[in-house]
Design an enzyme around this catalytic site. Structure first.
Site, PDB file in Angstrom:
ATOM      1  N   GLY A  29      -9.442  -7.714   3.899  1.00 43.30           N
ATOM      2  CA  GLY A  29      -9.624  -8.092   2.425  1.00 43.30           C
ATOM      3  C   GLY A  29      -8.129  -8.143   1.791  1.00 43.30           C
ATOM      4  O   GLY A  29      -8.062  -7.137   0.841  1.00 43.30           O
ATOM      5  N   GLY A  30      -7.552  -9.102   2.049  1.00 45.21           N
ATOM      6  CA  GLY A  30      -6.226  -8.983   1.228  1.00 45.21           C
ATOM      7  C   GLY A  30      -5.222  -8.008   1.650  1.00 45.21           C
ATOM      8  O   GLY A  30      -4.790  -8.034   2.852  1.00 45.21           O
ATOM      9  N   GLY A  53     -17.685 -16.819   5.001  1.00 44.07           N
ATOM     10  CA  GLY A  53     -18.871 -17.626   5.021  1.00 44.07           C
ATOM     11  C   GLY A  53     -19.183 -18.304   6.583  1.00 44.07           C
ATOM     12  O   GLY A  53     -20.362 -18.643   6.684  1.00 44.07           O
ATOM     13  N   ALA A  67     -18.381 -31.020   1.197  1.00 44.21           N
ATOM     14  CA  ALA A  67     -19.635 -30.715   0.666  1.00 44.21           C
ATOM     15  C   ALA A  67     -19.901 -31.474  -0.368  1.00 44.21           C
ATOM     16  O   ALA A  67     -21.230 -31.802  -0.990  1.00 44.21           O
ATOM     17  CB  ALA A  67     -19.728 -29.151   0.292  1.00 44.21           C
ATOM     18  N   THR A 108     -17.990 -21.930  -0.013  1.00 41.05           N
ATOM     19  CA  THR A 108     -16.376 -22.292   0.020  1.00 41.05           C
ATOM     20  C   THR A 108     -15.893 -21.413  -0.800  1.00 41.05           C
ATOM     21  O   THR A 108     -16.468 -20.599  -1.578  1.00 41.05           O
ATOM     22  CB  THR A 108     -16.630 -23.785  -0.717  1.00 41.05           C
ATOM     23  OG1 THR A 108     -17.021 -23.760  -1.898  1.00 41.05           O
ATOM     24  CG2 THR A 108     -17.083 -24.989   0.092  1.00 41.05           C
ATOM     25  N   ALA A 135     -14.754 -21.405  -3.607  1.00 45.23           N
ATOM     26  CA  ALA A 135     -14.782 -22.252  -5.344  1.00 45.23           C
ATOM     27  C   ALA A 135     -14.272 -21.249  -6.129  1.00 45.23           C
ATOM     28  O   ALA A 135     -13.994 -21.773  -7.346  1.00 45.23           O
ATOM     29  CB  ALA A 135     -16.206 -22.758  -5.399  1.00 45.23           C
ATOM     30  N   CYS A 185     -26.820  -1.550  10.092  1.00 44.93           N
ATOM     31  CA  CYS A 185     -28.150  -2.333   9.685  1.00 44.93           C
ATOM     32  C   CYS A 185     -28.306  -1.611   8.358  1.00 44.93           C
ATOM     33  O   CYS A 185     -27.842  -0.526   8.042  1.00 44.93           O
ATOM     34  CB  CYS A 185     -29.364  -1.898  10.657  1.00 44.93           C
ATOM     35  SG  CYS A 185     -29.594  -0.315  10.806  1.00 44.93           S
TER      36      CYS A 185
HETATM   37  N1  NAD Z   1     -21.343 -12.959  -1.072  1.00 45.75           N
HETATM   38  C1  NAD Z   1     -20.209 -12.041  -1.066  1.00 45.75           C
HETATM   39  O1  NAD Z   1     -20.485 -10.865  -0.921  1.00 45.75           O
HETATM   40  C2  NAD Z   1     -19.147 -12.534  -0.887  1.00 45.75           C
HETATM   41  C3  NAD Z   1     -18.007 -11.654  -0.690  1.00 45.75           C
HETATM   42  C4  NAD Z   1     -16.826 -11.973  -0.366  1.00 45.75           C
HETATM   43  C5  NAD Z   1     -16.324 -13.071  -1.101  1.00 45.75           C
HETATM   44  N2  NAD Z   1     -17.203 -14.105  -1.210  1.00 45.75           N
HETATM   45  C6  NAD Z   1     -16.864 -15.542  -1.828  1.00 45.75           C
HETATM   46  O2  NAD Z   1     -17.432 -16.381  -0.671  1.00 45.75           O
HETATM   47  C7  NAD Z   1     -16.176 -17.378  -0.561  1.00 45.75           C
HETATM   48  C8  NAD Z   1     -15.958 -17.731   0.661  1.00 45.75           C
HETATM   49  O3  NAD Z   1     -15.329 -16.490   1.348  1.00 45.75           O
HETATM   50  P1  NAD Z   1     -14.370 -16.798   2.613  1.00 45.75           P
HETATM   51  O4  NAD Z   1     -13.685 -15.486   2.862  1.00 45.75           O
HETATM   52  O5  NAD Z   1     -15.203 -17.280   3.444  1.00 45.75           O
HETATM   53  O6  NAD Z   1     -13.236 -17.830   2.139  1.00 45.75           O
HETATM   54  P2  NAD Z   1     -12.265 -18.705   2.993  1.00 45.75           P
HETATM   55  O7  NAD Z   1     -11.294 -19.403   1.998  1.00 45.75           O
HETATM   56  O8  NAD Z   1     -12.017 -18.203   4.383  1.00 45.75           O
HETATM   57  O9  NAD Z   1     -13.112 -20.017   3.472  1.00 45.75           O
HETATM   58  C9  NAD Z   1     -13.689 -21.055   2.718  1.00 45.75           C
HETATM   59  C10 NAD Z   1     -14.049 -22.281   3.326  1.00 45.75           C
HETATM   60  O10 NAD Z   1     -14.432 -23.255   2.755  1.00 45.75           O
HETATM   61  C11 NAD Z   1     -13.866 -24.581   3.296  1.00 45.75           C
HETATM   62  N3  NAD Z   1     -13.818 -25.753   2.124  1.00 45.75           N
HETATM   63  C12 NAD Z   1     -13.159 -25.824   1.084  1.00 45.75           C
HETATM   64  N4  NAD Z   1     -13.477 -26.895   0.117  1.00 45.75           N
HETATM   65  C13 NAD Z   1     -14.563 -27.276   0.833  1.00 45.75           C
HETATM   66  C14 NAD Z   1     -15.230 -28.620   0.427  1.00 45.75           C
HETATM   67  N5  NAD Z   1     -15.097 -29.214  -0.550  1.00 45.75           N
HETATM   68  N6  NAD Z   1     -16.318 -28.850   1.310  1.00 45.75           N
HETATM   69  C15 NAD Z   1     -16.499 -28.249   2.485  1.00 45.75           C
HETATM   70  N7  NAD Z   1     -15.611 -27.040   2.705  1.00 45.75           N
HETATM   71  C16 NAD Z   1     -14.900 -26.617   2.261  1.00 45.75           C
HETATM   72  C17 NAD Z   1     -12.538 -24.256   3.589  1.00 45.75           C
HETATM   73  O11 NAD Z   1     -12.258 -25.106   4.653  1.00 45.75           O
HETATM   74  C18 NAD Z   1     -12.839 -22.841   4.263  1.00 45.75           C
HETATM   75  O12 NAD Z   1     -13.270 -22.972   5.645  1.00 45.75           O
HETATM   76  C19 NAD Z   1     -15.041 -16.886  -1.479  1.00 45.75           C
HETATM   77  O13 NAD Z   1     -15.175 -17.697  -2.628  1.00 45.75           O
HETATM   78  C20 NAD Z   1     -15.477 -15.445  -1.739  1.00 45.75           C
HETATM   79  O14 NAD Z   1     -14.856 -15.119  -2.875  1.00 45.75           O
HETATM   80  C21 NAD Z   1     -18.555 -13.942  -1.361  1.00 45.75           C
END
Ligand code: NAD
Ligand code: NAD
Lengths: 549, 549
Positions: B45-46, B171, B236, B257, B259, B403
């Protein structure tokens, strides 16, 4: 309007003395002799509340009355939110007041949430049920002047002249506290009624409109090395420059006008209170320009006195910053009172130790006053405080006493109090607590942790560790607050209260809590590099892992 | 570069299993199979660290090795600062990481203090010594898709088509988690290497560059109600509009993504990864304009699918806000995943319960997997998770399992684990902990406490009460952190870990901690007005004073 007063006597309504103590102390905070606006549940310090609403107050009382000795009540910003089974050596109440996530930690968001009924401002001892009235302010001021005496004048202010201004809510403790140290103190206030109030409550000895008369009285007292306080009706921005012109340099100069607020707190030179009130309404910007100009004259006089040999310090009202911003480049040559006088005490684990007689019987506090003198016969400053407090401090609500005790002494005294209860020398258990403003319990970069040697002013881990450690050690209730003293966004701090009921179980808990609670303060200051704290830790056997090997 | 791995086996180096557990879990967090950058003490995490420096790490280890069973170590942002005598039912370690006073709670001040060696970023489970690798992410995603299945599709995703994008660090768990629920899932990613990695680790079943091929595979799986994940190399913002044009509406649509970061995290339509990298460097503003335009197309397609009947949700990457700011007025018709799917679980006290075999023996976790199935035979979703996890999840460092268990079940399972240890059915004690992201332990208005029913998103009292309550209940170590998940200034949260060593003493502590820790979450949600939480509190006998009488 409801009138709340704590039950007195040695019979409980609750199932244990810890719950009973919490109940009585909550009610005592709202006693009309203690609280500023009891109808609004406001105890002191702006809007520092003891409970969020009367409904919440009733629910807390109801719950405390039925709770078992192994249960714990959770209070979220003055509202009781759950009861869980813990164990007999755990706290009976855990309190968190006014805490917000950092980005939202400002007055606007706080007030929005407060209006929505979701939070409460707990100040320091209001929402943690251990406020004891104005005695705390007098003692804190006594302690500061005591530190000044120790550092610069061989332990006493006898024969010394102290000059200050502002005899308001906090500042009004200055004449009494300085005179207790034997000083001749001149307290300037523009508002005669404020001085009158201090005279009535015996916080100030004499009042005059004449500087000559004041100086004559004070000179005589100085010559006889006699404590004397004189309230002079006047404007500090006029009186101090006049002293400079006359070549009169006090031994100590400070200030407690409300200079932190240039519109409401500081009256410009050359106007009556009534004229000031009018101008404040009609032309606020004009008012601030004039009051700021006066502060410039005021601080320039303080700086000249300092250059001529006076001990000068800023007493927490920000007057230095106002003057600096208005062009007095060397205003910060005047040091702040915390780094200068309070921090060395913190390094020894000293802080505002206080106790309350749950019986309501003043004889119980009289007995504990004796106990202080028995236990610490060699501490002259402490002896003087106890003797004068007995004589001068009127109790508000349940009888209470405060004094600053350091690492080791707090635990020693707490155990002795517990023995008094066990032997029946007092008629009910004694509650022991402190202000949140203490050596290891507060993060407050504008005041208590200003200018830490290592730059760790804003680090809040210590306050949180203090709360966690007090729970682990077995305090009776533990609280964690946001914003006390210096306002929302500016401070985080923890409190603990523990009941000496005379049992062996509480004896063990008292020893742990009263050792560890100040002990983390010693550790915090040792970690920041203060030699006194490192020495205190060594002497008191506090284990500091990074300094081992 | 040092290599750290936790000791294995049933022989202690420390004077008690609680200290030994803390020592092994600290070391396990830095195991090269667990940590992202162990040389820098970064776990995940960073810059989430396990200790502030190697010097601090060594001092923690040294101290844990010598501490008695009634002592407590204080850790301030990854550095050991003091040891105090508490008692046997109190935690052995108390941790506060990265906490700052509100006004200073921002990245700039944090980084300044970090550079000065005064603080550390603890993330959630890095600085609290209970990270267990990527299993946690898979399970969290499994839980979210499970909640979607329960709410909309009668408990299973069999025969359903899920469309998402982004198979990166977080993701990438989506294909595995959705397939575990029986879904046919299409995961779009512009970066073929990211999909390849998921194929190698068996998180994704198949990969293709052809949408037609992907749809054919998925259609077949749907027809057979068979779980299948397909990674499609593509953008996407192109693939989703194409699906809309073809009239293909998935059952579920979401997105992961990156985003949240328009410059680095999202690749615009019509460019290769290499071209994107060049434009990012030469014309950042131009890049953001193009990536934002692509997000608009992407979200418009999601909205159309939603209007045509798909279940759509924002999966925490802020894609809604980007689209809204760029003019998609109805972007927020797509709900966030927390209020929609996670909060109902929180209301039942459910959260990321996890345990670790201190022996290091995978057979011990196999035995506990059996125990889950024995104890909760009627929970089909849980059974499916355990069965698939056994088969698909590779252990990292000490064997562990996660779990989500709710109020009542957490305590029941913990006691059963303790019995396993007591009976010698596992070869060493088991450590039980959780993520800081849990029902009653986190205040995080951008994620876990977004859009609370009563508006209490920013109220942080609950997280603090959670930490205090876990200390009072007797967890083995308790931590309080700032900024985990969503960054400095944006969250406050608490964690607890407790050791099941088979003794009666720990049995009592386990029962209290595993009842109270989720219990305060139920109370928090009941207080905010959620019916499920109020019902859970009634069923599980959690006392809520404001609802009494
Ligand atoms: N749900 C949660 O609890 C939770 C927790 C932490 C982070 N997040 C968020 O989820 C997101 C993803 O996190 P991550 O660690 O997997 O990030 P990451 O940067 O490791 O992965 C992002 C992926 O998106 C792909 N991508 C980028 N633009 C694209 C496009 N236009 N079309 C298709 N694919 C594209 C990239 O190639 C990459 O593989 C982040 O925004 C993060 O902040 C959610
Ligand atoms: N030392 C500490 O720990 C500490 C704690 C709290 C507050 N403070 C600060 O101390 C200051 C005083 O607090 P208070 O509660 O007594 O405030 P207050 O407003 O009750 O009293 C201020 C007094 O200053 C007088 N005054 C204003 N202008 C004057 C002038 N030009 N000349 C002479 N007198 C003048 C007023 O008449 C009033 O009596 C505040 O700024 C406060 O923030 C310090």
């Amino acid at each position: 309007p409801r009138e709340v007063r704590a039950p007195r006597g040695s019979t409980m309504q609750c199932r244990g003395w810890e719950q009973e103590a919490a109940l009585r102390m909550l009610m005592n905070n709202l006693d009309p002799d203690v609280a500023e606006r009891p109808d609004d549940l406001v105890v002191y310090g702006g809007t520092g509340r003891a409970a969020r609403s009367w409904e919440a107050f009733d629910a807390i009382v109801r719950t405390l009355r039925t709770m078992a000795n192994d249960e714990t009540l959770l209070v979220q910003s003055g509202k009781p939110v759950a009861v869980f089974r813990t164990h007999e050596d755990a706290p009976r109440v855990l309190i968190a007041n006014g805490n917000l996530v950092g980005r939202w930690a400002n007055w606007d968001e706080f007030r929005r949430l407060e209006r929505a009924g979701l939070t409460m401002y707990g100040q320091m001892t209001a929402g943690s049920w251990i406020y004891i009235g104005s005695q705390g302010i007098v003692q804190g001021t006594y302690e500061t002047f005591g530190a000044v005496a120790t550092r610069h004048f061989g332990g006493t202010l006898e024969g010394r002249l102290v000059v200050t201004a502002g005899l308001g809510g906090m500042g009004g403790a200055q004449p009494l506290a300085a005179a207790m140290h034997g000083a001749a103190i001149l307290g300037v206030d523009v508002d005669a009624s404020r001085i009158m109030k201090r005279i009535e409550t015996r916080y100030c000895d004499r009042m005059t409109y004449s500087l000559d008369e004041a100086l004559a009285w004070l000179g005589a007292a100085q010559a006889e090395r006699r404590g004397l306080s004189v309230g002079l009706v006047g404007n500090a921005a006029e009186v101090l420059p006049e002293l400079v012109r006359r070549g009169i340099t006090p031994d100590v100069v400070t200030d407690q006008t409300s200079a932190h607020d240039m519109l409401v707190g500081y009256v410009p030179v050359g106007m009556s209170l009534a004229e000031a009130a009018v101008l404040r309404g009609s032309d606020p910007a004009g008012y601030i320009a004039r009051s700021t100009a006066s502060v410039v004259d005021h601080v320039r006089a303080m700086r000249t006195m300092q250059d001529r040999g006076a001990i000068a310090f800023d007493y927490g009202n920000n007057i230095r910053t106002v003057a600096f911003d208005a062009g007095i480049d060397d205003a910060f040559r005047i040091p702040g009172f915390v780094p200068e006088y309070v921090r060395p005490l913190f390094c020894e684990g000293k802080g505002p130790f206080r106790w309350v007689a749950l019986s309501g019987d003043p004889a119980d506090i009289a007995r504990t006053d004796e106990l202080v003198l028995e236990l610490f016969p060699h501490d002259a400053q402490l002896r003087r405080w106890i003797e004068l407090a007995r004589e001068r401090i009127a109790f508000q609500g349940l009888p209470a006493r405060i004094c600053w005790l350091g690492q080791g002494d707090r635990a020693r005294f707490a155990l002795a109090l517990n023995d008094l209860v066990a032997r029946g020398e007092v008629s009910a258990p004694i509650v022991i607590g402190r202000d949140h403003l203490d050596t290891g319990s507060v993060a407050s970069p504008f005041r208590e942790t200003e200018a830490m040697r290592d730059g760790s002013d804003a680090i809040a881990d210590w306050a949180i560790l203090n709360a966690l450690l007090n729970v682990a050690s077995g305090a009776s209730w533990v609280s964690f607050h946001h914003g006390g003293g210096v306002g929302i966004g500016n401070s985080l701090h923890a409190g603990q209260v523990i009941v000496a009921d005379g049992t062996d179980r509480m004896r063990r808990r008292l020893e742990r809590v009263l050792t560890n609670d100040p002990g983390i303060g010693v550790a915090r200051h040792a970690d920041a590099g203060y030699d006194i704290a490192i020495a205190t830790a060594a002497r008191e056997h506090i284990r500091l892992p990074m300094l081992e090997r």
